[in-house]
Design a protein around this motif. Structure first.
Motif, PDB file in Angstrom:
ATOM      1  N   TYR A  23       0.719  -1.154  -0.062  1.00 40.09           N
ATOM      2  CA  TYR A  23       0.129  -0.023  -0.068  1.00 40.09           C
ATOM      3  C   TYR A  23       0.764   1.255   0.019  1.00 40.09           C
ATOM      4  O   TYR A  23       0.592   2.224  -0.713  1.00 40.09           O
ATOM      5  CB  TYR A  23      -1.059  -0.039   1.241  1.00 40.09           C
ATOM      6  N   VAL A  24       2.005   1.331   0.921  1.00 43.26           N
ATOM      7  CA  VAL A  24       2.824   2.414   0.690  1.00 43.26           C
ATOM      8  C   VAL A  24       3.350   2.700  -0.651  1.00 43.26           C
ATOM      9  O   VAL A  24       3.592   3.585  -1.180  1.00 43.26           O
ATOM     10  CB  VAL A  24       4.138   2.110   1.818  1.00 43.26           C
ATOM     11  N   GLU A  25       3.852   1.665  -1.417  1.00 43.08           N
ATOM     12  CA  GLU A  25       4.312   1.658  -2.588  1.00 43.08           C
ATOM     13  C   GLU A  25       3.106   1.960  -3.571  1.00 43.08           C
ATOM     14  O   GLU A  25       3.767   2.990  -4.595  1.00 43.08           O
ATOM     15  CB  GLU A  25       4.796   0.150  -3.252  1.00 43.08           C
ATOM     16  N   LEU A  26       2.016   1.684  -3.463  1.00 44.52           N
ATOM     17  CA  LEU A  26       0.977   2.291  -4.433  1.00 44.52           C
ATOM     18  C   LEU A  26       0.816   3.354  -3.949  1.00 44.52           C
ATOM     19  O   LEU A  26       0.545   4.391  -5.124  1.00 44.52           O
ATOM     20  CB  LEU A  26      -0.176   1.388  -4.112  1.00 44.52           C
ATOM     21  N   ILE A  27       0.766   4.139  -3.079  1.00 42.50           N
ATOM     22  CA  ILE A  27       0.361   5.703  -2.651  1.00 42.50           C
ATOM     23  C   ILE A  27       1.777   6.456  -3.117  1.00 42.50           C
ATOM     24  O   ILE A  27       1.579   7.452  -3.950  1.00 42.50           O
ATOM     25  CB  ILE A  27       0.167   5.703  -1.047  1.00 42.50           C
ATOM     26  N   ILE A  28       2.798   5.863  -3.027  1.00 42.25           N
ATOM     27  CA  ILE A  28       4.008   6.538  -3.520  1.00 42.25           C
ATOM     28  C   ILE A  28       3.903   6.777  -5.083  1.00 42.25           C
ATOM     29  O   ILE A  28       4.299   7.962  -5.569  1.00 42.25           O
ATOM     30  CB  ILE A  28       5.142   5.913  -2.980  1.00 42.25           C
ATOM     31  N   GLY A  29       3.449   5.664  -5.585  1.00 36.57           N
ATOM     32  CA  GLY A  29       3.374   5.731  -7.156  1.00 36.57           C
ATOM     33  C   GLY A  29       2.339   6.554  -7.799  1.00 36.57           C
ATOM     34  O   GLY A  29       2.423   6.864  -8.766  1.00 36.57           O
ATOM     35  N   ALA A  30       1.434   6.983  -6.864  1.00 33.38           N
ATOM     36  CA  ALA A  30       0.272   7.738  -7.388  1.00 33.38           C
ATOM     37  C   ALA A  30       0.787   9.303  -7.606  1.00 33.38           C
ATOM     38  O   ALA A  30       1.458   9.707  -6.612  1.00 33.38           O
ATOM     39  CB  ALA A  30      -1.032   7.793  -6.482  1.00 33.38           C
ATOM     40  N   LYS A  31       0.265   9.894  -8.614  1.00 33.19           N
ATOM     41  CA  LYS A  31       0.980  11.128  -8.999  1.00 33.19           C
ATOM     42  C   LYS A  31       0.544  12.329  -8.184  1.00 33.19           C
ATOM     43  O   LYS A  31       1.149  13.073  -7.801  1.00 33.19           O
ATOM     44  CB  LYS A  31       0.608  11.389 -10.714  1.00 33.19           C
ATOM     45  N   ASP A  32      -0.766  12.227  -7.880  1.00 36.72           N
ATOM     46  CA  ASP A  32      -1.403  13.569  -6.989  1.00 36.72           C
ATOM     47  C   ASP A  32      -1.438  13.325  -5.594  1.00 36.72           C
ATOM     48  O   ASP A  32      -2.345  13.669  -4.856  1.00 36.72           O
ATOM     49  CB  ASP A  32      -2.665  13.960  -7.662  1.00 36.72           C
ATOM     50  N   ILE A  33      -0.744  12.188  -5.174  1.00 36.79           N
ATOM     51  CA  ILE A  33      -1.170  11.721  -3.724  1.00 36.79           C
ATOM     52  C   ILE A  33       0.297  11.921  -2.842  1.00 36.79           C
ATOM     53  O   ILE A  33       1.229  11.424  -3.389  1.00 36.79           O
ATOM     54  CB  ILE A  33      -1.799  10.417  -3.323  1.00 36.79           C
ATOM     55  N   ASN A  37       2.260  11.215   6.740  1.00 36.55           N
ATOM     56  CA  ASN A  37       2.926  10.671   7.767  1.00 36.55           C
ATOM     57  C   ASN A  37       2.448   9.162   8.296  1.00 36.55           C
ATOM     58  O   ASN A  37       1.487   8.857   7.682  1.00 36.55           O
ATOM     59  CB  ASN A  37       3.014  11.419   9.208  1.00 36.55           C
ATOM     60  N   LEU A  38       3.086   8.303   8.900  1.00 34.67           N
ATOM     61  CA  LEU A  38       2.890   7.095   9.139  1.00 34.67           C
ATOM     62  C   LEU A  38       2.524   6.985  10.759  1.00 34.67           C
ATOM     63  O   LEU A  38       3.505   7.545  11.472  1.00 34.67           O
ATOM     64  CB  LEU A  38       3.680   6.045   8.716  1.00 34.67           C
ATOM     65  N   ASN A  52       7.687  10.231   9.657  1.00 30.19           N
ATOM     66  CA  ASN A  52       7.611  10.276   8.216  1.00 30.19           C
ATOM     67  C   ASN A  52       8.270   9.126   7.563  1.00 30.19           C
ATOM     68  O   ASN A  52       8.933   8.268   8.138  1.00 30.19           O
ATOM     69  CB  ASN A  52       8.243  11.730   7.748  1.00 30.19           C
ATOM     70  N   LEU A  53       7.790   9.156   6.049  1.00 30.03           N
ATOM     71  CA  LEU A  53       8.350   8.069   5.258  1.00 30.03           C
ATOM     72  C   LEU A  53       9.731   7.844   5.403  1.00 30.03           C
ATOM     73  O   LEU A  53      10.094   6.750   5.321  1.00 30.03           O
ATOM     74  CB  LEU A  53       7.727   8.214   3.786  1.00 30.03           C
ATOM     75  N   GLU A  54      10.610   8.928   5.381  1.00 29.94           N
ATOM     76  CA  GLU A  54      12.067   8.632   5.505  1.00 29.94           C
ATOM     77  C   GLU A  54      12.313   8.177   6.683  1.00 29.94           C
ATOM     78  O   GLU A  54      13.527   7.235   6.684  1.00 29.94           O
ATOM     79  CB  GLU A  54      12.749  10.244   5.357  1.00 29.94           C
ATOM     80  N   GLU A  55      11.686   8.182   7.659  1.00 30.02           N
ATOM     81  CA  GLU A  55      12.166   7.512   9.096  1.00 30.02           C
ATOM     82  C   GLU A  55      11.713   6.020   9.007  1.00 30.02           C
ATOM     83  O   GLU A  55      12.255   5.234   9.746  1.00 30.02           O
ATOM     84  CB  GLU A  55      11.464   8.071  10.193  1.00 30.02           C
TER      85      GLU A  55
END
Length: 96
Positions: A23-33, A37-38, A52-55
């Motif tokens: 799901y994280v990969e799917l959201i990252i791949g979406a152009k406008d989303i 944070n998590l 955040n995603l980097e952490e």
């Protein structure tokens, strides 16, 4: 007044492997989303933390309980929630 639209999926235990990461990969791949944070839950400390995603490290996906997102064009927010119960897991998408 505010309103929410919720939709969910239920997975059998054996089909749930790496679903948070997917799901994280799917959201990252979406152009406008954008992932804002998590939320991760540490059962040993009985504590939720927001990161955040980097952490997020590759092996920490199992601790993620929520992904807070924002649609960049519309400006609306949504949350992807992950649940685990006996014998099944679920995902709930909350749109505000």
């Amino acid at each position: 007044m505010s309103s929410f639209l919720s939709a969910g999926c239920v997975y059998k235990e054996e089909s749930y492997n790496n679903v948070v990461e997917k799901y994280v990969e799917l959201i990252i791949g979406a152009k406008d989303i954008k992932i804002e944070n998590l939320v991760c839950y540490d059962s040993k400390k009985d504590l939720s933390i927001t990161i955040n995603l980097e952490e997020l490290k590759k092996d920490d996906f199992s601790d993620v309980t929520h992904i807070n997102c924002k649609h960049l064009i519309g400006g609306w927010h949504f949350i992807v929630r992950f649940y685990e119960e006996d014998g099944y897991q679920g995902i709930l998408l909350d749109l505000s």
